[in-house]
Design a protein around this motif. Structure first.
Motif, PDB file in Angstrom:
ATOM      1  N   MET A 172      -3.785  -6.842   6.559  1.00  0.00           N
ATOM      2  CA  MET A 172      -2.840  -5.740   6.369  1.00  0.00           C
ATOM      3  C   MET A 172      -1.847  -5.720   7.529  1.00  0.00           C
ATOM      4  SD  MET A 172      -3.688  -1.661   6.421  1.00  0.00           S
ATOM      5  CE  MET A 172      -4.405  -1.552   4.799  1.00  0.00           C
ATOM      6  N   ILE A 189       2.375   1.785   6.686  1.00  0.00           N
ATOM      7  CA  ILE A 189       1.548   0.674   6.230  1.00  0.00           C
ATOM      8  C   ILE A 189       2.417  -0.108   5.270  1.00  0.00           C
ATOM      9  CG2 ILE A 189      -0.524   0.023   5.017  1.00  0.00           C
ATOM     10  CD1 ILE A 189      -1.889   1.988   6.620  1.00  0.00           C
ATOM     11  N   ASP A 216      -0.959  10.255   5.861  1.00  0.00           N
ATOM     12  CA  ASP A 216      -1.059   9.243   4.802  1.00  0.00           C
ATOM     13  C   ASP A 216      -1.506   7.896   5.366  1.00  0.00           C
ATOM     14  OD1 ASP A 216      -0.264  11.084   2.898  1.00  0.00           O
ATOM     15  OD2 ASP A 216       1.845  10.447   2.919  1.00  0.00           O
ATOM     16  N   SER A 217      -0.948   7.520   6.497  1.00  0.00           N
ATOM     17  CA  SER A 217      -1.312   6.245   7.116  1.00  0.00           C
ATOM     18  C   SER A 217      -2.753   6.269   7.598  1.00  0.00           C
ATOM     19  CB  SER A 217      -0.380   5.942   8.282  1.00  0.00           C
ATOM     20  OG  SER A 217       0.946   5.828   7.817  1.00  0.00           O
ATOM     21  N   ILE A 239       0.835  -1.196   0.000  1.00  0.00           N
ATOM     22  CA  ILE A 239       0.000   0.000   0.000  1.00  0.00           C
ATOM     23  C   ILE A 239       0.868   1.244   0.000  1.00  0.00           C
ATOM     24  CG2 ILE A 239      -1.709   1.279   1.299  1.00  0.00           C
ATOM     25  CD1 ILE A 239      -2.698  -1.455   2.267  1.00  0.00           C
ATOM     26  N   SER A 240       1.607   1.459   1.036  1.00  0.00           N
ATOM     27  CA  SER A 240       2.553   2.571   1.105  1.00  0.00           C
ATOM     28  C   SER A 240       3.530   2.277   2.224  1.00  0.00           C
ATOM     29  CB  SER A 240       1.830   3.897   1.369  1.00  0.00           C
ATOM     30  OG  SER A 240       1.285   3.906   2.667  1.00  0.00           O
ATOM     31  N   CYS A 241       4.694   2.859   2.150  1.00  0.00           N
ATOM     32  CA  CYS A 241       5.655   2.639   3.217  1.00  0.00           C
ATOM     33  C   CYS A 241       6.634   3.793   3.276  1.00  0.00           C
ATOM     34  CB  CYS A 241       6.407   1.318   3.020  1.00  0.00           C
ATOM     35  SG  CYS A 241       7.352   0.858   4.479  1.00  0.00           S
ATOM     36  N   ASP A 274      -9.480   4.228   4.403  1.00  0.00           N
ATOM     37  CA  ASP A 274      -9.925   3.596   3.159  1.00  0.00           C
ATOM     38  C   ASP A 274     -10.089   2.088   3.343  1.00  0.00           C
ATOM     39  OD1 ASP A 274      -9.870   6.086   1.970  1.00  0.00           O
ATOM     40  OD2 ASP A 274      -7.982   5.741   0.895  1.00  0.00           O
ATOM     41  N   TYR A 275      -9.145   1.481   4.048  1.00  0.00           N
ATOM     42  CA  TYR A 275      -9.215   0.040   4.307  1.00  0.00           C
ATOM     43  C   TYR A 275     -10.425  -0.273   5.187  1.00  0.00           C
ATOM     44  CZ  TYR A 275      -7.556  -4.646   5.541  1.00  0.00           C
ATOM     45  OH  TYR A 275      -7.441  -6.002   5.740  1.00  0.00           O
ATOM     46  N   LYS A 290      -5.206   8.012   6.339  1.00  0.00           N
ATOM     47  CA  LYS A 290      -6.056   7.915   5.146  1.00  0.00           C
ATOM     48  C   LYS A 290      -6.099   6.486   4.627  1.00  0.00           C
ATOM     49  CE  LYS A 290      -8.165   9.563   1.367  1.00  0.00           C
ATOM     50  NZ  LYS A 290      -9.341   8.767   1.185  1.00  0.00           N
ATOM     51  N   ALA A 291      -4.949   5.806   4.589  1.00  0.00           N
ATOM     52  CA  ALA A 291      -4.910   4.426   4.110  1.00  0.00           C
ATOM     53  C   ALA A 291      -5.739   3.513   5.011  1.00  0.00           C
ATOM     54  CB  ALA A 291      -3.461   3.932   4.031  1.00  0.00           C
ATOM     55  N   ARG A 329      -0.055  -5.922   2.339  1.00  0.00           N
ATOM     56  CA  ARG A 329      -1.247  -6.738   2.569  1.00  0.00           C
ATOM     57  C   ARG A 329      -0.812  -8.120   3.026  1.00  0.00           C
ATOM     58  NH1 ARG A 329      -6.663  -4.702   1.745  1.00  0.00           N
ATOM     59  NH2 ARG A 329      -6.374  -2.739   0.721  1.00  0.00           N
TER      60      ARG A 329
END
Length: 136
Positions: free
Chosen positions: A22, A13, A36-37, A2-4, A43-44, A39-40, A16
Motif C-alpha cells: 500500500m 491512502i 478515514d485514513s 482504497i481512498s484518496c 483495516d489493512y 480506519k483504512a 495498492r
C-alpha cells in the motif's frame, strides 16, 4: 485504489502496490492521520495480521526544501512509527514490522516524495539446522 482525499494536513491512502502493498501519501512536513485514513490503515493491519508468513517493510520518505538531511529523515521516521503503531494495535506482531526512515527520495525516484510505502515480503522459511560436523 482504497481512498484518496488529501485535505489540509491530513494524509491520503493512494493505492495498492504490487504484492499486496500500500502507498500512503502525506502533505509536506506532516505525519497527521485523518479518521478515514486511520480506519483504512486499521483495516489493512487487521488483514495483515492474518498472514504471519509475511513481513511488512515500512519505507518512509519525506522531502523538505533546503539542504537539511536530518529533518526529512525525522519526519519519515515519525510516519513509519505512526503506521507501525496502527498495525501493532491491529494485531500485527512487532517482529514482522520493519520501519525504514529513508528521508529524501533518490534523485531518480519518480513516485511522490512525501509517502510511506508498505512493502510485503515473504518471511524466509525455516530450514532444519544441521550441526557443524554433519551429524543430526
Amino acid at each position: 485504489e482504497i481512498s484518496c482525499s488529501l485535505v489540509g494536513s491530513e494524509m491520503c491512502i493512494r493505492d495498492r502496490l504490487p504484492d499486496g502493498g500500500m502507498r500512503v501519501l502525506f502533505p509536506s512536513g506532516s505525519e497527521a492521520l485523518n479518521a478515514d485514513s486511520l480506519k483504512a490503515l486499521q483495516d489493512y493491519g487487521t488483514e495483515l495480521s492474518h498472514h504471519p508468513e509475511q513481513r511488512v517493510v515500512l519505507m518512509a520518505y519525506a522531502a523538505l526544501p533546503g539542504d537539511d538531511v536530518s529533518m526529512p529523515r525525522r519526519i519519515a521516521l515519525a510516519r513509519a512509527l505512526a503506521v507501525r503503531s496502527i498495525f501493532i494495535h491491529a494485531g500485527v506482531a512487532t517482529t514482522r514490522l520493519y520501519p525504514r526512515a529513508l528521508g529524501r527520495p533518490d534523485a531518480g525516484d519518480t513516485a511522490p516524495a512525501d509517502r510511506l510505502d508498505v512493502v510485503i515480503e515473504t518471511n524466509p522459511t525455516d530450514t532444519p539446522a544441521s550441526s557443524a560436523n554433519g551429524m543430526p
